[in-house]
Design a protein around this motif. Structure first.
Motif, mmCIF file in Angstrom:
data_model
loop_
_atom_site.group_PDB
_atom_site.id
_atom_site.type_symbol
_atom_site.label_atom_id
_atom_site.label_comp_id
_atom_site.label_asym_id
_atom_site.label_seq_id
_atom_site.Cartn_x
_atom_site.Cartn_y
_atom_site.Cartn_z
ATOM 1 N N LEU A 1 0.830 -1.202 0.000
ATOM 2 C CA LEU A 1 0.000 0.000 0.000
ATOM 3 C C LEU A 1 0.866 1.255 0.000
ATOM 4 O O LEU A 1 0.423 2.322 -0.411
ATOM 5 C CB LEU A 1 -0.895 -0.019 1.237
ATOM 6 C CG LEU A 1 -2.070 0.936 1.263
ATOM 7 C CD1 LEU A 1 -3.070 0.547 0.214
ATOM 8 C CD2 LEU A 1 -2.742 0.923 2.615
ATOM 9 N N TRP A 2 2.094 1.128 0.440
ATOM 10 C CA TRP A 2 2.966 2.296 0.502
ATOM 11 C C TRP A 2 3.402 2.722 -0.895
ATOM 12 O O TRP A 2 3.851 3.850 -1.076
ATOM 13 C CB TRP A 2 4.217 1.972 1.327
ATOM 14 C CG TRP A 2 3.955 1.816 2.784
ATOM 15 C CD1 TRP A 2 3.754 0.654 3.459
ATOM 16 C CD2 TRP A 2 3.885 2.847 3.759
ATOM 17 N NE1 TRP A 2 3.555 0.902 4.787
ATOM 18 C CE2 TRP A 2 3.632 2.242 4.992
ATOM 19 C CE3 TRP A 2 4.010 4.235 3.701
ATOM 20 C CZ2 TRP A 2 3.498 2.969 6.173
ATOM 21 C CZ3 TRP A 2 3.887 4.955 4.874
ATOM 22 C CH2 TRP A 2 3.628 4.332 6.082
ATOM 23 N N ASP A 3 3.306 1.805 -1.822
ATOM 24 C CA ASP A 3 3.787 2.096 -3.172
ATOM 25 C C ASP A 3 2.665 2.709 -4.004
ATOM 26 O O ASP A 3 1.645 2.086 -4.249
ATOM 27 C CB ASP A 3 4.267 0.786 -3.816
ATOM 28 C CG ASP A 3 5.086 1.068 -5.046
ATOM 29 O OD1 ASP A 3 4.839 2.112 -5.675
ATOM 30 O OD2 ASP A 3 5.962 0.253 -5.361
ATOM 31 N N ARG A 4 2.883 3.920 -4.411
ATOM 32 C CA ARG A 4 1.843 4.650 -5.130
ATOM 33 C C ARG A 4 1.467 3.973 -6.442
ATOM 34 O O ARG A 4 0.308 3.882 -6.804
ATOM 35 C CB ARG A 4 2.353 6.071 -5.401
ATOM 36 C CG ARG A 4 1.329 7.165 -5.458
ATOM 37 C CD ARG A 4 1.031 7.750 -4.101
ATOM 38 N NE ARG A 4 0.290 6.865 -3.223
ATOM 39 C CZ ARG A 4 -0.994 6.608 -3.353
ATOM 40 N NH1 ARG A 4 -1.693 7.167 -4.294
ATOM 41 N NH2 ARG A 4 -1.616 5.800 -2.524
ATOM 42 N N ASN A 5 2.488 3.484 -7.167
ATOM 43 C CA ASN A 5 2.215 2.925 -8.486
ATOM 44 C C ASN A 5 1.362 1.672 -8.380
ATOM 45 O O ASN A 5 0.426 1.474 -9.153
ATOM 46 C CB ASN A 5 3.536 2.592 -9.191
ATOM 47 C CG ASN A 5 4.342 3.840 -9.412
ATOM 48 O OD1 ASN A 5 3.768 4.919 -9.591
ATOM 49 N ND2 ASN A 5 5.649 3.709 -9.363
ATOM 50 N N ILE A 6 1.712 0.850 -7.397
ATOM 51 C CA ILE A 6 0.944 -0.376 -7.232
ATOM 52 C C ILE A 6 -0.497 -0.048 -6.853
ATOM 53 O O ILE A 6 -1.448 -0.620 -7.381
ATOM 54 C CB ILE A 6 1.607 -1.274 -6.165
ATOM 55 C CG1 ILE A 6 2.900 -1.835 -6.728
ATOM 56 C CG2 ILE A 6 0.678 -2.375 -5.718
ATOM 57 C CD1 ILE A 6 3.680 -2.679 -5.774
ATOM 58 N N CYS A 7 -0.639 0.933 -5.975
ATOM 59 C CA CYS A 7 -1.996 1.339 -5.575
ATOM 60 C C CYS A 7 -2.798 1.783 -6.783
ATOM 61 O O CYS A 7 -3.954 1.402 -6.949
ATOM 62 C CB CYS A 7 -1.917 2.493 -4.588
ATOM 63 S SG CYS A 7 -1.886 1.944 -2.920
ATOM 64 N N ASN A 8 -2.174 2.589 -7.618
ATOM 65 C CA ASN A 8 -2.902 3.083 -8.778
ATOM 66 C C ASN A 8 -3.280 1.946 -9.703
ATOM 67 O O ASN A 8 -4.385 1.908 -10.240
ATOM 68 C CB ASN A 8 -2.055 4.110 -9.531
ATOM 69 C CG ASN A 8 -1.981 5.404 -8.761
ATOM 70 O OD1 ASN A 8 -2.815 5.670 -7.911
ATOM 71 N ND2 ASN A 8 -0.965 6.197 -9.044
ATOM 72 N N SER A 9 -2.370 1.020 -9.880
ATOM 73 C CA SER A 9 -2.682 -0.066 -10.792
ATOM 74 C C SER A 9 -3.783 -0.951 -10.215
ATOM 75 O O SER A 9 -4.650 -1.421 -10.937
ATOM 76 C CB SER A 9 -1.416 -0.865 -11.100
ATOM 77 O OG SER A 9 -1.381 -2.037 -10.349
ATOM 78 N N VAL A 10 -3.760 -1.129 -8.908
ATOM 79 C CA VAL A 10 -4.825 -1.909 -8.274
ATOM 80 C C VAL A 10 -6.168 -1.219 -8.462
ATOM 81 O O VAL A 10 -7.189 -1.837 -8.743
ATOM 82 C CB VAL A 10 -4.522 -2.112 -6.774
ATOM 83 C CG1 VAL A 10 -5.724 -2.635 -6.045
ATOM 84 C CG2 VAL A 10 -3.363 -3.054 -6.599
ATOM 85 N N THR A 11 -6.145 0.099 -8.316
ATOM 86 C CA THR A 11 -7.393 0.853 -8.468
ATOM 87 C C THR A 11 -7.909 0.767 -9.899
ATOM 88 O O THR A 11 -9.094 0.585 -10.135
ATOM 89 C CB THR A 11 -7.143 2.308 -8.091
ATOM 90 O OG1 THR A 11 -6.637 2.347 -6.782
ATOM 91 C CG2 THR A 11 -8.413 3.110 -8.165
#
Lengths: 978, 132
Positions: free
Chosen positions: A518-528
């Motif tokens: 969750l700390w990683d912005r890119n991963i969060c965006n891709s999950v979203t």
């Protein structure tokens, strides 16, 4: 009938000027009548008028009933013309705001009159038609194209939703809430206040026995990235070790625990509080030891956000906004996007987006309620390299309160499955997870996290160390949604005992397991972005061979990184340890409803803002933002509350309002902390003067000093209530004059102690005060167990003096428990019991408290006078229009005088009533958790110490509590919980 | 205050946690020292009373007491037996419960500590004697 007709006519004519004649048949309208009647009527008219003329003595002839001898035509006609004009005007204007058909008697009304003019008598039709054409009586017609079906079409619905959330941002669960909650607009968001159903007790039971769910996504997250030392040195200026662990606390810095503290303006520690925050450090990355760059999330309430953000920027010297990241005006963006989608895609594709309210807010909400969407949300410092970004609304946060919140979590969430065959990859979805699965270290970490998560099942949420952070990656919670709502209960078979559980309960989760994607912005965006739409999921589900069986998506299943943070319940105080503990879950945005519903299907009950308030009252923690009176946002909140309450008060008819002056309540809607602390300081000084010189400095202050501080000098004279009553009534008058010199006295002080009041948050001192507050029997019990130096020290003048001198204007946050009956209300007064009261209490166990003698309302006459003056003025104004305009308007100086409220320059608040005022209650209610009235509030430190000095050992910490609209004092026990 | 303050008790705040909680049946009674003795006794009696509805109808009862409440638990059980007129039988078990205490540091430099300590507990089964 003719009889009735005449009667009616007489009634009609009663108020008509005698000089006007109505035709008996009552024509369609006066206007028409006038034109119809024409010539013949005028003769008759004239005769009538002549008569009236004489009666009024218009002509200079003798005032008799006979005919006037002569008549000057032109002034006579002019006068008549004016009269007729006025009459015509009056006839065309409706004086009341009733509809025409409402002027008809009941028996002449017909059902359809309001929309069919022909139902009315003909004479009224003209008027009714004119009325119907007026815009305010016309129905608001909707645009033709928007039939209901069109309006409900997804695209239009989304557009409408977007329009409606422009001003106050919606949370992702908004629509779910809006159907079930009373919504309020606060802090730039639309939030659920309280459920529409009756659930006060049910919510209490949920938080005490099962699980209460709250959407806290409106909390704001500020992200700081930079070198650890740089961050710590910058942040150290905003907090102080005195008030508890700071940002640098070891377990928090490692990322294992969440920390909580109050931040201050830089280098101004005891004063200038900004607000409470919680923070989480990202755990240090094992693999990349070299880079000391750390990531820190500071979570705060939106009310405090602006102040804290501004201070953070100043402290870190982050002034330049990052150009690349300036937020686009995104508020309109979702709508446009969806429109372009529609034009491109047709049919099936369009319908795919139909998960509506869930899908829409996903679209890059950057502008949130607390900031201007056009402003930048990321700042960087050139000198230190610290980057601050505002992640509000980027991360969702739900709070689960209650001992069984574990069960809800563990049943609703399943740890993500690890991909075994890495060849068949789906490039667009879960690429980060596939990447992760290739790394055996990460896989083992995931398994460890999973094991921890499984262990939680058998524990209750208060068994874990407070603030434990656990990172996890979970599968799509929608897949294993049960068919029916059920209550998650712990399974006794899954109870594990042994070394692992013990380690978890004692030490919590290790630092590396707190790591989350969750700390990683890119991963969060891709999950979203790669969230599988609800409809797609449903269509897959419908294709299952056995309906209702488990849908296995395999590698296609979304993986969502989450963060679980334990929220400590009641940690201070003796009783109910760990009450109201629970878990916070942090999610990437867009997944709101996907996690919300599974929790509810596991039996979590949902609460709103009011339930949050009750929760904080029961577990005795300061509520945000009402319990932070020294923060700017807290002051603003109090002002708003005052305005609302005053408005509500004024809406009642004056005779039905409580007269707060008679109750001796100076400020029923607002706590005058400033004045309270000032008054206590003055009292303190006065009493010291009294001690030093033994000379009465001023008559007033000495008399007051005797009431409170007298006993310390061993010359207390028990005053009879009768004398006090007299005092109180005389003080009312005396104080009005006395106000000026007292305030002057304070002005002198203000120069010396340069600041306003502050709330005492120094742990050591609070602990000392807490020990002082305990009655003797508690102490003896404690000493048996663990004797401490704090308990043995007695509050004497010597020990208190340095405290009082150091904190002349401090407030202490206290908890109050009523001894017997009564439930405290908002802004109830905390007072010092007199010797007499304590004596009576010790004698009679059923003595529930003294009464305040009724005060006299000295302002009542003024209010009445002012009212009369206003009335006269308004009449005068009416006259002025016709007569000369010389009458000058007296400026209303005190137009804020309200009956029953004390106007603004307040007298000495501490000694206004028969018992000396100590402080005010900020929240209070009957506590279901404790079974008696409970309140929390603030008292003046000086006053509290004075009180403790005088009280006998057995009755330490006893105070009186009085509601603003009541004269009855009730006993309560005061405790300071650290 | 800081200069001549009291000798610091400890730089840690000791927080006692509640014992682990097992899922609770209707027939489990946890005895505490806060509730009135009479109320707890009458609650047990109500649970044992015949009748399915209204809280009665338990065939057997488990009375748990921990630490200071052991005495009271025994007391309640004996009272039940005495008033039951020989229809009830008691079976007592003792056990040890592990309790956790956490010491949260007040300053920044320390790690939080925790320790376990043991406390004795009693579990008394109250069941109806088989009719002879």
């Amino acid at each position: 009938m003719p009889n009735a007709k005449e009667k009616k006519r007489a009634k009609k004519m009663k108020n008509q000027p005698t000089s006007v004649i109505f035709s008996s048949d009552g024509g369609p309208s006066p206007h028409a009548m006038w034109s119809q009647n024409g010539g013949e009527e005028t003769h008759q008219r004239k005769r009538q008028e002549l008569r009236s003329e004489t009666s009024r003595g218009y002509s200079h002839q003798s005032i008799s009933h006979g005919m006037p001898k002569y008549l000057t035509v032109s002034p006579f006609v002019r006068a008549r013309a004016a009269e007729i004009k006025a009459m015509l005007k009056a006839a065309t204007q409706k004086s009341s705001n009733t509809l025409v058909f409402q002027s008809l008697p009941r028996h002449m009304r017909r059902r359809a009159m309001s929309h069919n003019v022909k139902r009315l008598p003909r004479r009224l039709r003209e008027l009714a038609r004119a009325e119907a054409e007026k815009p305010e009586h016309q129905k608001k017609e909707l645009p033709k194209s928007k039939c209901r079906k069109a309006r409900r079409r997804h695209i239009n619905l989304v557009a409408e939703f977007n329009r409606r959330q422009k001003k106050n941002i919606w949370l992702e669960t908004h629509i779910w809430h809006a159907k079930r909650f009373h919504m309020v607009k606060k802090w730039g968001y639309c939030l659920g206040d309280r459920p529409t159903t009756k659930c006060y007790r049910a919510c209490y039971r949920a938080m005490a026995n099962h699980c209460l769910l709250q959407d806290l996504s409106y909390y704001c997250c500020l992200e700081l990235i930079g070198k650890e030392e740089e961050l710590l040195t910058a942040l150290a200026r905003m907090c102080n070790v005195d008030s508890g662990p700071t940002f640098a606390a070891v377990p928090c810095l490692a990322g294992r625990r969440q920390g909580a503290l109050t931040v201050y303006q830089r280098d101004r520690y005891p004063e200038g509080a900004l607000g409470p925050v919680t923070f989480i450090w990202k755990p240090r990355n094992e693999s990349a030891v070299g880079s000391a760059s750390r990531q820190l999330w500071i979570w705060t309430h939106p009310a405090f956000k602006q102040d804290i953000l501004a201070e953070l920027k100043a402290v870190c010297h982050c002034s330049e906004p990052m150009d690349s990241c300036i937020a686009k005006p995104v508020v309109t963006l979702p709508q446009e996007e969806s429109k372009t989608d529609i034009t491109e895609k047709v049919g099936q594709k369009r319908k795919q987006k139909d998960d509506g309210e869930i899908d829409v807010p996903v679209k890059k909400i950057i502008g949130d309620g607390t900031r201007d969407p056009h402003q930048s949300y990321r700042w960087i410092s050139q000198t230190s390299g610290i980057m601050i970004s505002d992640l509000t609304m980027e991360i969702l946060r739900y709070r689960l309160i209650g001992p069984l919140s574990h069960c809800v979590l563990t049943e609703a969430l399943k740890a993500a499955s690890v991909h075994s065959n890495l060849e068949t990859t789906y490039p667009e979805m879960n690429s980060w997870w596939v990447e992760n699965c290739r790394n055996p270290e990460q896989v083992s970490l995931h398994h460890r996290q999973e094991a921890f998560f499984e262990l939680l099942q058998g524990l209750s949420s208060s068994n874990i160390p407070s603030g434990t952070v656990l990172g996890l990656t979970v599968g799509d919670p929608r897949v294993n949604l049960p068919k029916k709502r059920s209550k998650a209960m712990p399974n006794p078979e899954k109870y594990q005992d042994g070394e692992k559980v013990r380690q978890l309960t004692l030490e919590g989760v290790s630092a590396e397991c707190a790591q989350s994607f969750l700390w990683d912005r890119n991963i969060c965006n891709s999950v979203t972005e790669n969230k599988m739409p609800e409809q797609h999921l449903n269509s897959l589900r419908s294709k299952l061979l056995i309906p209702g069986s488990y849908l296995d998506l395999g590698p296609q299943e979304s993986k969502i990184p989450i963060l679980l943070v334990q929220q400590p319940g009641k940690i201070a105080g003796e009783d109910r340890p760990g009450w109201g503990s629970g878990w916070d879950i942090y999610l990437p945005k867009g997944w709101g409803m996907a996690f919300w519903l599974p929790f509810i299907y596991r039996g979590a009950r949902v609460g709103g803002l009011q339930e949050g308030l009750k929760h904080s009252l029961y577990k005795r923690t300061p509520h945000v933002p009402s319990d932070y009176p020294d923060c700017p946002a807290g002051i603003q909140f109090a002002r708003e509350l005052e305005r609302n309450l005053l408005e509500k008060f004024k809406r009642r008819p004056p005779a039905k309002r409580a007269n707060y002056i008679k109750h001796g309540t100076l400020k029923p809607f607002f706590c005058p902390w400033e004045k309270l602390t000032l008054d206590w300081e003055a009292r303190n000084e006065a009493s010291h003067k009294y001690v030093d010189s033994s000379v009465l400095e001023s008559e007033d202050l000495a008399a007051e000093g005797e009431a409170s501080c007298g006993p310390s000098h061993g010359m207390f004279v028990p005053e009879s209530p009768r004398r006090k009553e007299m005092d109180a009534s005389s003080q009312n008058n005396v104080q009005m004059e006395g106000v000026t010199d007292v305030t002057e006295l304070h002005k002198g002080d203000e120069v010396i102690s340069n600041c306003t009041f502050c709330v005492l948050r120094r742990k050591k001192l609070l602990r000392q005060v807490s020990a002082w507050c305990q009655p003797a029997y508690v102490k003896t019990r404690k000493i048996r167990h663990h004797a401490s130096a704090l308990d043995q020290q007695e509050p004497t003048a010597d020990t208190l003096l340095p405290v009082v001198q150091r904190y002349p204007r401090a407030l202490v946050w206290v908890c109050l428990t009523l001894l017997k009956r009564g439930s405290p209300e908002l802004h109830a007064m905390i007072c010092i019991p007199s010797k007499d009261d304590l004596f009576q209490l010790s004698k009679d166990k059923h003595f529930f408290g003294p009464q305040e003698p009724k005060h006299s309302d000295v302002f009542k006459n003024k209010v009445l006078k002012q009212k009369a003056m206003k009335k006269r003025q308004s009449i005068g104004k009416g006259k002025q229009n016709s007569a000369s305009g010389t009458m000058n308007v007296i400026p209303t100086k005190q137009d804020d005088l309200v009956l029953g409220l004390w106007p603004d320059p307040l007298p000495d608040v501490t000694s206004h009533c028969s018992r000396v005022l100590l402080g005010f209650v900020t929240q209070g209610d009957f506590s279901l958790a404790f079974g008696c009235g409970e309140a929390v509030g603030f008292v003046s430190l000086t006053g509290l110490l004075h009180m403790l000095m005088d009280q006998p050992k057995e009755q330490k910490g006893l105070v009186l509590l009085r509601n603003p609209a009541s004269l009855q004092y009730r006993f309560a026990r005061l405790t300071v919980e650290v | 205050m800081a200069e001549a303050g009291p000798p610091t008790e400890a730089e840690r705040a000791l927080r006692r946690r509640l014992p682990r909680r097992l899922p609770r049946r209707r027939s489990d009674v946890y005895v505490n020292m806060k509730t009135d003795f009479k109320a707890q006794l009458s609650r047990c009696q109500k649970l044992l009373a015949p009748g399915a509805g209204g809280g009665g109808g338990c065939a057997e009862l488990c009375i748990h007491g921990l630490g200071l409440a052991i005495n009271r638990a025994i007391n309640i059980a004996l009272q039940l037996e005495a008033t039951g007129g020989g229809a009830l039988r008691l079976a007592a078990h003792t056990s040890t419960v592990e309790l956790a205490d956490a010491a949260e540091p007040e300053g920044d430099s320390d790690e939080p500590q925790a320790r376990t300590r043991n406390n004795s507990a009693i579990h008394i089964r109250v069941c109806r004697a088989a009719p002879h």
